[in-house]
Design a protein around this motif. Structure first.
Motif, short mmCIF file in Angstrom:
data_model
loop_
_atom_site.label_atom_id
_atom_site.label_comp_id
_atom_site.label_asym_id
_atom_site.label_seq_id
_atom_site.Cartn_x
_atom_site.Cartn_y
_atom_site.Cartn_z
N GLY A 192 1.96 -24.72 1.19
CA GLY A 192 2.20 -25.16 -0.15
C GLY A 192 3.50 -25.61 -0.61
O GLY A 192 3.71 -26.91 -0.84
N ILE A 193 4.57 -24.92 -0.01
CA ILE A 193 5.92 -25.48 -0.47
C ILE A 193 6.02 -26.59 0.15
O ILE A 193 6.78 -27.66 -0.17
CB ILE A 193 6.89 -23.99 -0.12
CG1 ILE A 193 6.82 -22.74 -1.08
CG2 ILE A 193 8.31 -24.70 -0.18
CD1 ILE A 193 7.47 -21.65 -0.50
N GLY A 194 5.85 -26.47 1.48
CA GLY A 194 6.44 -27.98 2.38
C GLY A 194 5.44 -28.94 1.71
O GLY A 194 6.21 -30.13 1.63
N VAL A 195 4.40 -29.04 1.58
CA VAL A 195 3.48 -30.19 1.22
C VAL A 195 3.99 -30.64 -0.14
O VAL A 195 4.24 -31.85 -0.55
CB VAL A 195 1.84 -29.89 1.00
CG1 VAL A 195 1.22 -30.68 0.60
CG2 VAL A 195 1.49 -29.68 2.50
N PHE A 196 4.05 -29.72 -1.09
CA PHE A 196 4.49 -30.33 -2.56
C PHE A 196 5.79 -30.64 -2.76
O PHE A 196 6.17 -31.34 -3.39
CB PHE A 196 3.97 -29.12 -3.49
CG PHE A 196 2.59 -29.43 -3.85
CD1 PHE A 196 2.26 -30.16 -5.11
CD2 PHE A 196 1.68 -28.94 -3.07
CE1 PHE A 196 0.95 -30.28 -5.27
CE2 PHE A 196 0.15 -28.96 -3.62
CZ PHE A 196 0.01 -29.92 -4.67
N ALA A 197 6.64 -30.08 -1.88
CA ALA A 197 8.21 -30.65 -1.88
C ALA A 197 8.10 -31.88 -1.53
O ALA A 197 8.86 -32.89 -1.94
CB ALA A 197 8.98 -29.91 -0.87
#
Length: 520
Positions: A278-283
């Motif tokens: 989630g962190i990687g995708v939304f960053a």
């Protein structure tokens, strides 16, 4: 360990150590559900507020049910059908129901991996051009209006055949040399590759904006049953519980292993990877929104759009976009493969146990027909529509429904929870007791039943995604109902006389059982 146990392990195959089992179980749990589904499920269902139903689902349903699967497989030492049959002969149909679900998941799961494999190559020269959505549906998938079209798409057929070639080889190599080695080597590679992707995404301009969009809580969402349903569905799909995978894997583990401790490791490793995803995708989405002068909600998409439309757009705009693309789609391929072999192993193990087949024979007998069905359905121009329908109905009315039924049967009809808890407690670091009985026997089935009824009402009121009724009837309701009928029919077939319907080390005549198996 009993004298019967080593012979059974030699015949069925086994993981060489608890470490290999944990890697294999994590490999099954960490799949497309973590990368392809979780970010948009969380975003669409309350953002930061979604973490509350997600944690409730993990702690109150996912982990307790994971331990139930472990207990069944580890105590009764068989595939899902054999484990349920050894628990009580009349419960065998539950195992075959799970086998049917796994077969359907395997045939469409492979298609998504094939798309990711092709997109990993597309990333090098950004083959999608300026219109990724048009490229995906019109150029690559060549998808037409909903319906059945048998026109073959060569660009999908070739990578799908490659995926199945790898899977057939892994399945034929067996539990330790195939599944175990694949997970032992690929999971560290996956973690390193995806961590590199996350680090790169966090350094992009606008990354903080994307993270704000993901984690800002929308508390009103917690009053919507669909949000809780999404959390439970995500946990059950992602953890590979409720449809035979963990029963099968647990049957390959030494009798003296700490299964409850392993369950905690697997469960939290899975959720940790989902959060990382989630962190990687939304960053990355935050960068894309800033670059296009738009809000994050305008660039975020659900379903296939997130992975195969939004990310290609981002790759085209980001510095070192080709690297991001290779890391992202490569991670999808690796995570998908480790999960796909676990799903297919449920079917292979069941066929081996029922028919007493050798490893290679059973692997080919299951994998080759699955590959043919997968190629026929998903290498055509209607493949994406077929996939969408089967995925929706098997998740809602397959995985969740069989989970409810199996919990109620084990807890109330067979009253087997105390014996299963005692089995895990013998060597487990986490002791199970009344709280586990309450969760598995009452609270989780009640919550899932409410969610299922809500989903059923919604699908009856409005056809899923606007598809024609005949497609939903055959591919959706038909698939969900067909696996139940299959479970009942296959459970009526007799076991071979040399297949004892008791756990090997629970038999009073263990020595005689050993001699019979050695003579065979």
């Amino acid at each position: 360990m009993s004298t019967a146990e080593p012979t059974t392990r030699r015949r069925r195959g086994a993981f060489s150590s608890r470490k290999v089992f944990i890697f294999a179980a994590i490999g099954s749990a960490v799949g497309l559900g973590n990368i392809w589904r979780f970010p948009y499920v969380a975003y669409e269902n309350g953002g930061g507020a979604f973490m509350i139903p997600y944690l409730v689902a993990l702690l109150g349903a996912g982990l307790p049910f994971l331990l139930l699967d472990y207990a069944l497989g580890h105590k009764y030492r068989g595939s899902a059908p054999l484990s349920f049959a050894r628990l009580r002969r009349g419960a065998e149909s539950l195992g075959w129901w799970q086998v049917g679900i796994c077969f359907l998941i395997a045939i469409y799961y492979a298609a998504i991996i094939a798309w990711a494999l092709r997109y990993m190559i597309f990333s090098v020269d950004e083959a999608w051009g300026a219109k990724p959505e048009e490229f995906l549906f019109e150029t690559f998938l060549q998808a037409g209006d909903p319906g059945i079209d048998t026109t073959i798409v060569v660009g999908v057929l070739v990578p799908l055949a490659i995926v199945w070639g790898v899977v057939v080889l892994v399945m034929a190599l067996g539990v330790e040399k195939g599944i175990g080695k694949l997970s032992l080597y690929f999971i560290p590679v996956l973690v390193v590759a995806f961590a590199a992707l996350v680090v790169r995404a966090l350094t992009l301009d606008g990354a903080a904006t994307g993270l704000d969009a993901l984690f800002t809580p929308h508390w009103a969402a917690l009053t919507e049953p669909g949000v809780w349903g999404a959390a439970f569905g995500q946990i059950f799909f992602s953890l590979s519980i409720g449809f035979g995978v963990m029963i099968t894997y647990a049957s390959y583990v030494d009798e003296d292993s700490d299964m409850s401790g392993a369950g905690m490791v697997v469960g939290f490793a899975n959720s940790g990877f989902e959060l990382l995803a989630g962190i990687g995708v939304f960053a990355a989405l935050g960068f894309m929104a800033q670059a296009q002068g738009m809000a994050v909600d305008e660039v975020a998409a659900d379903g296939l759009g997130l992975a195969f439309v939004v990310f290609p757009t981002l790759i085209s705009e980001a510095p070192a976009g080709a690297l991001i693309g290779v890391l992202f789609f490569g991670s999808l391929v690796i995570a998908g493969l480790t999960s796909l072999v676990s799903v297919l192993e449920v079917v292979v193990s069941a066929v081996r146990d029922k028919l007493e087949l050798g490893r290679v024979t059973a692997a080919l007998a299951v994998s080759v027909p699955a590959a043919v069905v997968s190629l026929v359905l998903f290498s055509t121009t209607s493949g994406v529509h077929v996939l969408d329908i089967i995925d929706h109905f098997i998740n809602q009315y397959g995985i969740l429904l069989v989970a409810v039924v199996s919990m109620l049967v084990v807890a109330w009809s067979l009253r087997a929870l105390p014996d299963l808890a005692d089995h895990l407690n013998r060597t487990g670091s986490l002791k199970l007791g009344r709280t586990w009985f309450l969760l598995v026997g009452i609270l989780v089935p009640a919550a899932l039943t409410y969610i299922l009824v809500d989903a059923l009402v919604a699908d009856i009121k409005e056809p899923y995604a606007g598809y024609p009724g005949w497609m939903l009837g055959w591919l959706g309701w038909g698939a969900a109902g067909g696996v139940i009928v299959l479970g009942v029919v296959l459970s009526r077939l007799p076991w071979r006389p040399e297949t004892p319907l008791t756990a090997p080390y629970d038999r009073p005549d263990a020595d005689q059982a050993v001699k019979k198996e050695e003579i065979r």
